[in-house]
Design an enzyme around this catalytic site. Structure first.
Site, PDB file in Angstrom:
ATOM      1  N   ILE A 123      -5.496   4.687   1.889  1.00  0.00           N
ATOM      2  CA  ILE A 123      -6.283   5.268   0.998  1.00  0.00           C
ATOM      3  C   ILE A 123      -6.345   6.455   0.051  1.00  0.00           C
ATOM      4  CG2 ILE A 123      -8.551   6.665   0.941  1.00  0.00           C
ATOM      5  CD1 ILE A 123      -8.712   4.586   3.524  1.00  0.00           C
ATOM      6  N   CYS A 124      -6.335   7.225  -1.285  1.00  0.00           N
ATOM      7  CA  CYS A 124      -6.022   8.840  -2.243  1.00  0.00           C
ATOM      8  C   CYS A 124      -7.515   9.067  -1.416  1.00  0.00           C
ATOM      9  CB  CYS A 124      -6.080   7.761  -2.735  1.00  0.00           C
ATOM     10  SG  CYS A 124      -6.020   9.437  -3.966  1.00  0.00           S
ATOM     11  N   LEU A 125      -7.875   9.451  -0.460  1.00  0.00           N
ATOM     12  CA  LEU A 125      -8.620  10.759  -0.269  1.00  0.00           C
ATOM     13  C   LEU A 125      -8.102  12.424   0.792  1.00  0.00           C
ATOM     14  CD1 LEU A 125     -11.972  10.858   0.165  1.00  0.00           C
ATOM     15  CD2 LEU A 125     -11.681   9.634   2.802  1.00  0.00           C
TER      16      LEU A 125
ATOM     17  N   HIS B  58      -9.508   5.102  -5.783  1.00  0.00           N
ATOM     18  CA  HIS B  58      -8.829   5.581  -4.570  1.00  0.00           C
ATOM     19  C   HIS B  58      -8.630   4.722  -3.870  1.00  0.00           C
ATOM     20  CE1 HIS B  58     -10.444   9.553  -6.494  1.00  0.00           C
ATOM     21  NE2 HIS B  58     -11.090   8.629  -7.232  1.00  0.00           N
TER      22      HIS B  58
END
Length: 155
Positions: free
Chosen positions: A93-95, A86
């Site tokens: 950041i893929c959050l 992620h």
């Protein structure tokens, strides 16, 4: 330019951060209320991140904490971008909590760092997100404006 409300909130956060932070999180720089740098470490025995320190850049807009800060990993000197499914190789950041849909004004710099620490702690894949090279080459959006598709959003 950070608005007055955002400045008050960031001032309170900075006071708290300067007096105490959870283990593995270190404030590096907070010279203004527009950009802060923090270092994080994963404290468990995860072999992917053992003995590594990663730098996070927080950029705050005038609507913070109503809108999320822009949080990315930065590569500098011996600091690298962690390998994670992620985390893109450019530090994005893929959050969900960093996006408009998952963000809540109760979140703060400390809780974001702890969430990212937890995300790294739970990882066992030494890989980048699918399509990393294409995403890094073609993305022109700011990280907080990217509409990521989260697998748990599937119906």
């Amino acid at each position: 330019m950070v608005a007055n409300f955002a400045s008050k909130r960031l001032g309170k956060e900075l006071q708290k951060i300067q007096s105490s932070l959870p283990p593995g999180i270190t404030l590096v720089s907070a010279e203004n209320f527009e950009e802060w740098l923090l270092d994080i470490q994963v404290l468990d025995q995860n072999p992917l991140y053992q003995d590594q320190t990663y730098r996070l850049r927080f950029r705050f807009g005038s609507s913070y904490p109503i809108e999320p800060p822009e949080v990315t990993f930065v590569k500098k000197g011996d600091r690298s971008i962690p390998m994670h499914p992620h985390i893109y190789s450019n530090g994005i950041i893929c959050l969900d909590l960093l996006g408009q849909q998952g963000w809540s004004p109760v979140q703060n710099v400390e809780s974001v760092c702890m969430s990212i620490q937890s995300m790294l702690t739970g990882n066992n894949k030494n890989e980048r997100p699918p399509g990393d090279e294409e995403f890094v080459r073609s993305n022109k959006q700011r990280p907080r404006d990217i509409d990521f598709y989260y697998h748990d959003n599937a119906v």
